[in-house]
Design a protein around this motif. Structure first.
Motif, PDB file in Angstrom:
ATOM      1  N   ALA A   1       6.826   6.621 -14.644  1.00 22.59           N
ATOM      2  CA  ALA A   1       6.097   6.708 -13.370  1.00 22.59           C
ATOM      3  C   ALA A   1       4.792   5.929 -13.427  1.00 22.59           C
ATOM      4  CB  ALA A   1       5.834   8.172 -13.017  1.00 22.59           C
ATOM      5  N   GLN A   2       4.116   5.954 -14.592  1.00 29.30           N
ATOM      6  CA  GLN A   2       2.880   5.177 -14.748  1.00 29.30           C
ATOM      7  C   GLN A   2       3.154   3.689 -14.676  1.00 29.30           C
ATOM      8  OE1 GLN A   2      -0.511   6.358 -15.216  1.00 29.30           O
ATOM      9  NE2 GLN A   2      -0.704   4.206 -14.618  1.00 29.30           N
ATOM     10  N   ALA A   3       4.272   3.252 -15.272  1.00 27.02           N
ATOM     11  CA  ALA A   3       4.638   1.833 -15.207  1.00 27.02           C
ATOM     12  C   ALA A   3       4.934   1.398 -13.780  1.00 27.02           C
ATOM     13  CB  ALA A   3       5.843   1.569 -16.106  1.00 27.02           C
ATOM     14  N   VAL A   4       5.604   2.261 -13.017  1.00 27.67           N
ATOM     15  CA  VAL A   4       5.875   1.949 -11.608  1.00 27.67           C
ATOM     16  C   VAL A   4       4.573   1.825 -10.823  1.00 27.67           C
ATOM     17  CG1 VAL A   4       6.926   2.811  -9.482  1.00 27.67           C
ATOM     18  CG2 VAL A   4       8.175   2.980 -11.645  1.00 27.67           C
ATOM     19  N   LEU A   5       3.617   2.711 -11.120  1.00 23.91           N
ATOM     20  CA  LEU A   5       2.313   2.642 -10.443  1.00 23.91           C
ATOM     21  C   LEU A   5       1.574   1.366 -10.825  1.00 23.91           C
ATOM     22  CD1 LEU A   5       0.087   3.838  -8.705  1.00 23.91           C
ATOM     23  CD2 LEU A   5      -0.672   5.154 -10.698  1.00 23.91           C
ATOM     24  N   ASP A   6       1.617   0.992 -12.096  1.00 26.28           N
ATOM     25  CA  ASP A   6       0.964  -0.246 -12.529  1.00 26.28           C
ATOM     26  C   ASP A   6       1.569  -1.450 -11.821  1.00 26.28           C
ATOM     27  OD1 ASP A   6      -0.597   1.263 -14.205  1.00 26.28           O
ATOM     28  OD2 ASP A   6       0.607   0.852 -16.002  1.00 26.28           O
ATOM     29  N   GLN A   7       2.880  -1.452 -11.689  1.00 29.10           N
ATOM     30  CA  GLN A   7       3.549  -2.560 -11.002  1.00 29.10           C
ATOM     31  C   GLN A   7       3.152  -2.610  -9.529  1.00 29.10           C
ATOM     32  OE1 GLN A   7       7.847  -2.279 -10.650  1.00 29.10           O
ATOM     33  NE2 GLN A   7       8.069  -4.478 -10.919  1.00 29.10           N
ATOM     34  N   ALA A   8       3.072  -1.432  -8.892  1.00 29.92           N
ATOM     35  CA  ALA A   8       2.667  -1.382  -7.487  1.00 29.92           C
ATOM     36  C   ALA A   8       1.233  -1.860  -7.314  1.00 29.92           C
ATOM     37  CB  ALA A   8       2.829   0.035  -6.946  1.00 29.92           C
ATOM     38  N   ASP A   9       0.349  -1.476  -8.244  1.00 30.09           N
ATOM     39  CA  ASP A   9      -1.043  -1.945  -8.179  1.00 30.09           C
ATOM     40  C   ASP A   9      -1.116  -3.458  -8.346  1.00 30.09           C
ATOM     41  OD1 ASP A   9      -2.301   0.475  -7.695  1.00 30.09           O
ATOM     42  OD2 ASP A   9      -2.459   0.981  -9.819  1.00 30.09           O
ATOM     43  N   TRP A  10      -0.306  -3.997  -9.260  1.00 25.49           N
ATOM     44  CA  TRP A  10      -0.321  -5.443  -9.483  1.00 25.49           C
ATOM     45  C   TRP A  10       0.147  -6.191  -8.237  1.00 25.49           C
ATOM     46  CZ3 TRP A  10       3.458  -9.270  -9.515  1.00 25.49           C
ATOM     47  CH2 TRP A  10       3.056 -10.501 -10.031  1.00 25.49           C
ATOM     48  N   LYS A  11       1.221  -5.723  -7.613  1.00 23.89           N
ATOM     49  CA  LYS A  11       1.721  -6.378  -6.403  1.00 23.89           C
ATOM     50  C   LYS A  11       0.695  -6.296  -5.278  1.00 23.89           C
ATOM     51  CE  LYS A  11       6.681  -5.890  -7.223  1.00 23.89           C
ATOM     52  NZ  LYS A  11       7.961  -5.309  -6.728  1.00 23.89           N
ATOM     53  N   LEU A  12       0.026  -5.156  -5.179  1.00 27.40           N
ATOM     54  CA  LEU A  12      -1.013  -5.033  -4.154  1.00 27.40           C
ATOM     55  C   LEU A  12      -2.167  -5.979  -4.440  1.00 27.40           C
ATOM     56  CD1 LEU A  12      -2.115  -3.626  -1.647  1.00 27.40           C
ATOM     57  CD2 LEU A  12      -3.019  -1.824  -3.139  1.00 27.40           C
ATOM     58  N   GLY A  13      -2.522  -6.126  -5.725  1.00 24.89           N
ATOM     59  CA  GLY A  13      -3.598  -7.051  -6.083  1.00 24.89           C
ATOM     60  C   GLY A  13      -3.255  -8.485  -5.784  1.00 24.89           C
ATOM     61  N   GLN A  14      -1.954  -8.826  -5.780  1.00 27.42           N
ATOM     62  CA  GLN A  14      -1.537 -10.186  -5.481  1.00 27.42           C
ATOM     63  C   GLN A  14      -1.697 -10.542  -4.009  1.00 27.42           C
ATOM     64  OE1 GLN A  14      -0.144 -12.783  -7.695  1.00 27.42           O
ATOM     65  NE2 GLN A  14      -1.412 -11.424  -8.923  1.00 27.42           N
TER      66      GLN A  14
ATOM     67  N   ILE B   1       0.835  -1.202   0.000  1.00 25.40           N
ATOM     68  CA  ILE B   1       0.000   0.000   0.000  1.00 25.40           C
ATOM     69  C   ILE B   1       0.867   1.248   0.000  1.00 25.40           C
ATOM     70  CG2 ILE B   1      -1.655   1.324   1.362  1.00 25.40           C
ATOM     71  CD1 ILE B   1      -2.893  -1.319   2.239  1.00 25.40           C
ATOM     72  N   ALA B   2       1.929   1.242   0.824  1.00 24.60           N
ATOM     73  CA  ALA B   2       2.845   2.387   0.867  1.00 24.60           C
ATOM     74  C   ALA B   2       3.540   2.582  -0.471  1.00 24.60           C
ATOM     75  CB  ALA B   2       3.869   2.186   1.984  1.00 24.60           C
ATOM     76  N   ALA B   3       3.950   1.493  -1.099  1.00 17.64           N
ATOM     77  CA  ALA B   3       4.620   1.590  -2.409  1.00 17.64           C
ATOM     78  C   ALA B   3       3.664   2.130  -3.464  1.00 17.64           C
ATOM     79  CB  ALA B   3       5.157   0.217  -2.815  1.00 17.64           C
ATOM     80  N   ARG B   4       2.396   1.712  -3.411  1.00 14.18           N
ATOM     81  CA  ARG B   4       1.416   2.221  -4.365  1.00 14.18           C
ATOM     82  C   ARG B   4       1.183   3.721  -4.165  1.00 14.18           C
ATOM     83  NH1 ARG B   4      -4.176   1.158  -4.483  1.00 14.18           N
ATOM     84  NH2 ARG B   4      -4.124   1.795  -2.302  1.00 14.18           N
ATOM     85  N   ASN B   5       1.075   4.170  -2.904  1.00 16.93           N
ATOM     86  CA  ASN B   5       0.877   5.592  -2.630  1.00 16.93           C
ATOM     87  C   ASN B   5       2.075   6.418  -3.108  1.00 16.93           C
ATOM     88  OD1 ASN B   5      -1.569   4.968  -1.451  1.00 16.93           O
ATOM     89  ND2 ASN B   5      -0.765   4.944   0.631  1.00 16.93           N
ATOM     90  N   GLN B   6       3.276   5.898  -2.885  1.00 18.76           N
ATOM     91  CA  GLN B   6       4.469   6.598  -3.358  1.00 18.76           C
ATOM     92  C   GLN B   6       4.471   6.711  -4.879  1.00 18.76           C
ATOM     93  OE1 GLN B   6       8.116   4.597  -2.410  1.00 18.76           O
ATOM     94  NE2 GLN B   6       9.416   6.238  -3.176  1.00 18.76           N
TER      95      GLN B   6
END
Length: 329
Positions: free
Chosen positions: A194-207, A84-89
């Protein structure tokens, strides 16, 4: 002479011997069936092991062993504070990159150019003061009034002030440029990164929250809530109804009458009605009943493994390991 599987297993005490006895009994009964259209078989399941690509503490197990899970039903959730913290960042970094891109595309405003002019004037004043101090120190050094070190310091200060003047003059020239396409392209790339980093963070959170991708039976659970789950370790085993299959053996003399997708009828103890199935696999390799000696007389002991799939609606009536009777309609 035919006898039951239970009577056959009484002769074996160890699990390995008992497992071998089951296969032997099924093969034996396949070759000694009451008719050429009637064989003994057993139910098998191809399990789906459900895991997460991320590690974490098991916070919630939403299903229990023996429960039927629907498609899309939540299965388990891992703790996700770090994700969650990584996604917010990542979200904030994307907003900053987008804001900088908008600023670049708008160009320098007159007020911003005025700021640059003021900083240039300040640098010019500092350069004039440093040049004046350098001239004084040169005269003092010639007269022997100061050390060589002080003169070197004054010369360095004058050069630094002069460089700052040139810097702000160049900055003012850049501010007046009508277009900065290279900077815009570079910042657009930063926004995409930055969008790719956000997509990756969302994917990890979804996992961290896993749902059922296929409906089926929760056959077993491997962890309890509060335990640590390593990445890739299955948390539960599921058995979708389409993964239930029947395995039986037929003699070599009967093999030619069977083909893929051929309909069959299954019956079992406790089944109130027959279960429809279709042949899904026919082994290309033969197996022997002992003794393993091939001759024209022993050819009937050649058996081939056959697999059949019941329709998913009827697969719920069957359980792995359950003996069944297979018939041609």
């Amino acid at each position: 002479m035919r006898y039951s599987l239970a009577e056959h297993l009484k002769q074996f005490s160890r699990p390995a011997a008992m497992a071998a006895a089951v296969v032997g009994w099924l093969t034996l009964t396949a070759c000694t069936a009451a008719s050429d259209n009637d064989w003994q078989g057993y139910v098998e399941g191809e399990y789906v092991y459900v895991a997460s690509s991320q590690s974490g503490r098991l916070d919630r197990l939403s299903v229990q062993r023996g429960q039927q899970a629907a498609l899309g039903a939540p299965l388990f959730t891992l703790e996700a504070g770090d994700e969650i913290a990584a996604r917010n960042q990542a979200q904030r970094q994307l907003k900053a990159a987008e804001a900088q891109l908008a600023d670049i595309q708008s160009g320098r405003r007159p007020q911003e150019q005025d700021v640059t002019r003021a900083q240039l004037a300040q640098a010019q004043a500092a350069a004039s003061k440093a040049a004046l101090q350098l001239r004084r120190d040169e005269l003092q050094f010639q007269a022997g009034g100061i050390a060589r070190q002080q003169l070197d310091d004054s010369r360095a200060a004058a050069e630094t002030a002069s460089a700052q003047v040139r810097q702000w003059q160049s900055q003012l020239t850049v501010d007046r440029l009508p277009s900065r396409e290279a900077q815009v392209r570079a910042q657009q790339a930063q926004v995409a990164a930055a969008q790719a980093v956000l997509d990756q963070a969302d994917w990890k959170l979804g996992q961290k929250t896993i749902s059922a991708t296929r409906a089926g039976l929760v056959f077993d659970t491997m962890y309890r809530e509060g335990e640590w789950v390593a990445a890739g370790n299955p948390v539960l085993r599921m058995l979708p109804p389409e993964n239930v299959k029947i395995r039986f053996f037929v003699p070599e003399t009967t093999l030619g009458r069977l083909k893929i997708n051929q309909p069959l009828t299954l019956s079992c103890d406790g089944c109130q009605a027959s279960v429809a199935a279709r042949i899904s696999y026919i082994s290309t390799e033969s197996e022997y009943n002992p003794p393993i000696i091939y001759s024209n007389q022993s050819r009937a002991k050649l058996v081939y493994m056959i697999e059949a799939r019941p329709v998913p609606a009827d697969a719920l009536k069957l359980h792995p390991g359950q003996p069944v009777e297979v018939k041609l309609p």
